[in-house]
Motif scaffolding. Structure first.
Motif, PDB file in Angstrom:
ATOM      1  N   ASN A  75       0.744  -0.797   0.130  1.00 33.16           N
ATOM      2  CA  ASN A  75       0.217   0.144   0.486  1.00 33.16           C
ATOM      3  C   ASN A  75       0.529   1.198   0.444  1.00 33.16           C
ATOM      4  OD1 ASN A  75      -2.621  -1.397  -0.325  1.00 33.16           O
ATOM      5  ND2 ASN A  75      -2.713  -1.429   2.214  1.00 33.16           N
ATOM      6  N   VAL A 101      -2.748   3.197   5.275  1.00 26.78           N
ATOM      7  CA  VAL A 101      -2.641   3.942   4.189  1.00 26.78           C
ATOM      8  C   VAL A 101      -3.256   5.322   4.664  1.00 26.78           C
ATOM      9  CG1 VAL A 101      -5.010   4.477   2.537  1.00 26.78           C
ATOM     10  CG2 VAL A 101      -3.695   2.413   2.431  1.00 26.78           C
ATOM     11  N   SER A 146      -8.031   6.139  -2.536  1.00 32.40           N
ATOM     12  CA  SER A 146      -8.267   4.666  -2.273  1.00 32.40           C
ATOM     13  C   SER A 146      -8.464   4.248  -1.149  1.00 32.40           C
ATOM     14  CB  SER A 146      -6.508   5.141  -1.656  1.00 32.40           C
ATOM     15  OG  SER A 146      -6.252   3.835  -0.961  1.00 32.40           O
ATOM     16  N   ASP A 177      -7.241  -1.761  -1.015  1.00 28.76           N
ATOM     17  CA  ASP A 177      -6.440  -2.308   0.150  1.00 28.76           C
ATOM     18  C   ASP A 177      -7.163  -3.777   0.088  1.00 28.76           C
ATOM     19  OD1 ASP A 177      -5.726  -3.738   2.182  1.00 28.76           O
ATOM     20  OD2 ASP A 177      -5.817  -2.619   3.075  1.00 28.76           O
TER      21      ASP A 177
END
Length: 386
Positions: A75, A101, A146, A177
């Motif tokens: 990530n 993240v 994201s 993710d």
């Protein structure tokens, strides 16, 4: 005392078949994959066979799979390269993402390299899809979205295919993710349409220290560190050959037995829900965790109707391993960011979150022990409040 493990979202027990596969490599294939002699070529061949296998299982090309040490590294590499190398100046994300993240985005924001928009979170834990769509349509800045596929605390599933379609239509990069969903669902990354994804072997009964990132061929992300140019220049450093082999083997086993595992774990999750409702009046569930189709089937996020900051220790004394949040923040004294996003301070003071996560090895007997212990803890709080 019998020990009960119900923290599979944090990590899973490595499968014996994976241990055997890795042990064979450790004993017999010890060459450096960068060496040109036969010992090195043998090691390199195992890496490339593993890469090809993983790519085939996810319906992408081998050139789009890069081996890393874990989901956190994957990530970080993706997000930081999008900003540093691909001209991204805006990130759209949420406060419900995994800490790797959240911290990467926060760091980039602090360095004034990127503007960050954090989406509104609805009471059920879902993102505001209407807000996201409106933001994506604004193409004044190169943007990265994201959003995790399944939340690691409350289990809500994100409609990544829908988001990917909107991103594609608006020239926006999309990273998801997938650490909690690779190996738990039969993912077709090409069909999903995402630009980037991540995986960690230890979430699917594989070894710690092995993972991969998926980067769509046309994205051209760059490495975090320089060195010998391994992993086609994206991740320098001598490859973890036996870890990569273990990752590939664990993904094979997970997907080969997927239907049986899903059926078993869903039955266990529903049994847990039913037993909790019967044993503890007022129990509820965070986000969409109670819904087996709209949340990660291997995770149940419980909202107990009393406040007990020491419940993790009480359960551990009874031999039960659970979590009150993600593994990365479970040692923190304060409530997790996910819970503080979903609830007011007053609501948090009146409840206790508990994350229970299952595997194919979890039994109803395990759940019975959990329920019996929670029932005693709940009775203690009822007496105190009487």
């Amino acid at each position: 005392m019998q020990r009960v493990y119900l923290d599979n979202a944090a990590t899973t027990a490595i499968r014996p078949e994976v241990v055997d596969e890795m042990a064979n490599v450790m004993k017999n294939v010890y060459g450096n994959p960068s060496s040109t002699h036969v010992f090195g070529r043998e090691a390199k061949a195992l890496i490339e066979l593993s890469r090809k296998n993983i790519a085939q299982r996810l319906n992408v090309t081998s050139a789009e799979i890069y081996f890393t040490s874990c989901g956190t590294e994957s990530n970080n590499t993706i997000i930081r390269s999008c900003v540093n190398d691909l001209d991204v100046t805006r990130i759209i994300t949420t406060d419900l993402e995994h800490k790797c993240v959240l911290e990467s985005v926060k760091d980039l924001e602090k360095r004034e390299k990127v503007d960050v928009i954090r989406l509104n979170i609805l009471k059920d834990g879902n993102i505001d899809y209407d807000q996201l769509e409106e933001l994506i349509k604004d193409q004044s800045k190169k943007t990265l979205v994201s959003l995790m596929h399944a939340n690691n605390e409350i289990g809500n599933l994100t409609d990544v295919k829908h988001i990917a379609k909107i991103c594609q239509e608006n020239n926006t990069l999309f990273h998801t993710d997938t650490v909690q969903t690779v190996g738990h669902y039969d993912l077709d990354l090409k069909d999903l349409g995402v630009d980037f994804a991540s995986c960690s072997a230890h979430k699917i009964h594989g070894p710690k220290g092995a993972g991969f990132l998926y980067a769509k061929k046309a994205t051209h992300i760059k490495p975090l560190i320089s060195g010998g140019g391994q992993e086609r220049g994206l991740r320098s450093g001598t490859e973890n050959v036996y870890g990569i082999v273990g990752l590939s083997k664990s993904l094979d086993l997970a997907l080969d037995e997927l239907d049986a595992h899903i059926s078993h774990i869903k039955e266990i999750k529903q049994y847990t829900i039913d037993q909790l409702k019967e044993a503890i009046p007022g129990v509820a569930f965070n986000g969409l965790s109670e819904d087996l189709e709209k949340s990660l089937y291997a995770l149940l996020s419980i909202k107990l109707p009393f406040h007990d900051s020491l419940i993790g220790f009480e359960l551990e004394l009874a031999g039960i391993a659970v979590s009150q949040g993600s593994a990365c923040s479970s040692g923190a004294a304060k409530v997790s960011l996910v819970m503080s996003t979903l609830y007011t301070d007053e609501e948090i003071d009146q409840m206790t979150p508990l994350r229970v996560s299952f595997s194919y090895e979890t039994t109803k007997e395990d759940i019975d022990i959990l329920i019996s212990t929670l029932k005693k803890i709940a009775a203690k709080h009822q007496l105190q409040n009487a």
